[in-house]
Design an enzyme around this catalytic site. Structure first.
Site, PDB file in Angstrom:
ATOM      1  CG  HIS A   1      13.562  -8.262  -2.589  1.00 50.74           C
ATOM      2  ND1 HIS A   1      12.770  -8.698  -1.570  1.00 50.74           N
ATOM      3  CD2 HIS A   1      14.244  -7.200  -2.102  1.00 50.74           C
ATOM      4  CE1 HIS A   1      12.945  -7.923  -0.507  1.00 50.74           C
ATOM      5  NE2 HIS A   1      13.843  -7.013  -0.815  1.00 50.74           N
TER       6      HIS A   1
ATOM      7  CG  HIS B   1      16.949  -1.187   4.930  1.00 54.42           C
ATOM      8  ND1 HIS B   1      17.812  -2.231   5.145  1.00 54.42           N
ATOM      9  CD2 HIS B   1      15.977  -1.663   4.105  1.00 54.42           C
ATOM     10  CE1 HIS B   1      17.383  -3.288   4.471  1.00 54.42           C
ATOM     11  NE2 HIS B   1      16.291  -2.977   3.827  1.00 54.42           N
TER      12      HIS B   1
ATOM     13  CD  GLU C   1      16.680  -5.152   0.477  1.00 51.13           C
ATOM     14  OE1 GLU C   1      15.957  -4.946   1.461  1.00 51.13           O
ATOM     15  OE2 GLU C   1      16.550  -6.147  -0.269  1.00 51.13           O
TER      16      GLU C   1
ATOM     17  CG  ASP D   1      14.726  -1.010  -1.646  1.00 51.19           C
ATOM     18  OD1 ASP D   1      15.735  -1.456  -1.084  1.00 51.19           O
ATOM     19  OD2 ASP D   1      13.579  -1.137  -1.172  1.00 51.19           O
TER      20      ASP D   1
ATOM     21  CG  HIS E   1      13.274  -6.608   5.510  1.00 52.79           C
ATOM     22  ND1 HIS E   1      13.599  -7.435   4.469  1.00 52.79           N
ATOM     23  CD2 HIS E   1      13.551  -5.368   5.063  1.00 52.79           C
ATOM     24  CE1 HIS E   1      14.007  -6.739   3.440  1.00 52.79           C
ATOM     25  NE2 HIS E   1      13.973  -5.481   3.766  1.00 52.79           N
TER      26      HIS E   1
ATOM     27  CG  ASP F   1      12.045  -1.975   3.761  1.00 61.78           C
ATOM     28  OD1 ASP F   1      11.699  -1.226   2.831  1.00 61.78           O
ATOM     29  OD2 ASP F   1      13.111  -2.618   3.748  1.00 61.78           O
TER      30      ASP F   1
ATOM     31  CE1 TYR G   1       7.206  -3.596   1.315  1.00 60.96           C
ATOM     32  CE2 TYR G   1       7.116  -4.098   3.649  1.00 60.96           C
ATOM     33  CZ  TYR G   1       7.744  -3.503   2.580  1.00 60.96           C
ATOM     34  OH  TYR G   1       8.915  -2.822   2.769  1.00 60.96           O
TER      35      TYR G   1
ATOM     36  CG  HIS H   1       8.951   0.330  -0.331  1.00 60.65           C
ATOM     37  ND1 HIS H   1       9.686   0.641  -1.449  1.00 60.65           N
ATOM     38  CD2 HIS H   1       9.751  -0.455   0.428  1.00 60.65           C
ATOM     39  CE1 HIS H   1      10.878   0.063  -1.362  1.00 60.65           C
ATOM     40  NE2 HIS H   1      10.947  -0.597  -0.229  1.00 60.65           N
TER      41      HIS H   1
HETATM   42 FE1  FEO Z   1      14.537  -3.782   2.561  1.00 66.94          FE
HETATM   43 FE2  FEO Z   1      12.750  -1.519   0.816  1.00 66.94          FE
HETATM   44  O1  FEO Z   1      14.267  -2.517   1.225  1.00 66.94           O
END
Ligand code: FEO
Length: 402
Positions: free
Chosen positions: A23, A79, A81, A83, A145, A164, A192, A225
């Site tokens: 992030h 998602h 984002e 990553d 999230h 996530d 996390y 992850h």
């Molecule tokens: Fe919310 Fe692993 O990105």
């Protein structure tokens, strides 16, 4: 590069051993991370999520070694984002027109990130996508999230792809939960949760109860992850329910900053007083200016009470504490007690201002706090000890010091 998860599911992601900040610079990742992508093969083939943009070329090259990209029938973007979606533009250059399954918010977010109009297929909770013998059942998970987040369940294999949720920032060549050290795994899982999911705890509880209510068998949870939960996958679900329920341990976390060691001496005196009064309580001290802020947030998440300490500077308190309070305000900790302390030379506003910051950040302040002038001597250290000794009972009862 692939690792078999089940006979039909392969992990095709990227292990990032070098990652130390996530992030941007906001989240420390001492143990690296992974961006998990999954290839699901039946009569049709689906790719779930991709990897972070800097690894896009490597990802596509490896993926093309596993499957002719034209044979990917469905792309699932849980998602947006980056990553997880960072390699989508490169992938879609190879297979333009292939459907991209995501939520309605996923469309907004993917369009916002990449300014592309791919063949989006919007799905909602309960929608199904057949792969042949098996099918996906989609589950929207807004604010777990991001507003666009979703998961899917693969029938037959009984695998939940949770994105996530249930993730951890761990790089490991062994990608299953029973293959890594359990203290390390849980240290990263709670960090996390504390740093990313805490604000959404009520939604975590609601979503887990909804999914558990489907009464589906569960052989594995594949997050986006870290490691895959295949050994007793429900263990992390049950742990999430505990963490989401105003979690606390019998711990008091003292976070301070100091200019000439006076506030440090008070912090240590307070810690001795707490333990003298309640030997069962765990007390942890952190000089926030010299500590990793995400690790400190995790220790606040675990605590039943937090004490903030700062000397007075420029009629305020030290900036490291302001940063911590800003993070705490966003994370919306619940059911945590607090107090403040610090030494001062001239005006002494820090304690009152930290009290105000704590209240604004959602903590219940149980004491007006301790402020002492100049360098702590025997008398001030005795006051710090007494202040510490008074705290276990104040934290239990929530009553203010008289
Ligand atoms: Fe919310 Fe692993 O990105």
């Amino acid at each position: 590069m692939k690792i078999e998860v089940t006979a039909n599911v392969d992990w095709v992601g990227k292990i990032d051993w070098e990652l130390r900040k996530f992030h941007g610079e906001e989240y420390s990742t001492h143990r690296g991370s992974s961006y998990n992508s999954y290839l699901v093969r039946d009569e049709k083939t689906a790719l779930i999520d991709t990897v972070w943009g800097p690894f896009a070329a490597e990802f596509i090259q490896n993926l093309a070694g596993e499957i002719d990209l034209d044979n990917i029938d469905y792309v699932i973007a849980n998602h947006a984002e980056t990553d997880h979606s960072g390699a989508l533009p490169e992938l879609m250059r190879h297979i333009p027109g292939k459907p991209v399954y995501c939520t309605a918010n996923g469309v907004k977010s993917l369009r916002g990130h990449y300014r592309q109009d791919w063949n989006f297929q919007v799905v909602k909770t309960g929608d199904r996508l057949s792969l042949g013998k098996k099918e996906f059942i989609f589950i929207e998970a807004p604010m777990l999230h991001w507003p666009d987040s979703m998961m899917e369940y693969l029938t037959g294999d009984a695998v939940l792809f949770s994105n996530d949720a249930f993730g951890q920032h761990i790089a490991s060549e062994h990608i299953f939960n029973d293959q890594v050290g359990q203290p390390e795994l849980y240290a990263e899982a709670i960090k996390y949760y504390a740093n990313i999911l805490t604000p959404f705890s009520p939604l975590v509880t609601k979503k887990i109860n909804e999914v558990v209510g489907f009464n589906l068998p569960l052989n594995a949870i594949c997050p986006s992850h870290g490691v895959i939960w295949r050994d007793n996958p429900l263990q992390i679900v049950q742990q999430y329910l505990r963490w989401a329920d105003s979690y606390q341990e019998n711990q008091i976390t003292i976070v301070y900053d100091t200019m000439w060691d006076g506030t440090r001496k008070l912090a240590e005196g307070i810690a001795r007083g707490i333990v003298a009064s309640d030997p069962a309580v765990t007390v942890k001290l952190f000089n926030i200016a010299r500590s990793d802020k995400n690790d400190v947030i995790t220790e606040i998440f675990k605590a039943k009470a937090v004490l903030l300490g700062s000397p007075t500077i420029n009629r305020g308190f030290l900036s490291s504490l302001a940063l911590l309070l800003e993070m705490a305000a966003g994370l919306k900790f619940r059911n945590k007690k607090a107090a403040a302390f610090g030494c001062y030379g001239w005006s002494g506003e820090a304690v009152q201002l930290m009290n105000e910051g704590l209240i604004k950040s959602g903590f219940e302040v149980v004491s007006p706090g301790l402020k002492t002038s100049w360098e702590p001597g025997d008398e001030e250290l005795a006051k710090a000890h007494d202040f510490g000794a008074s705290l276990p009972s104040l934290i239990r009862t929530g009553k203010e010091l008289s």
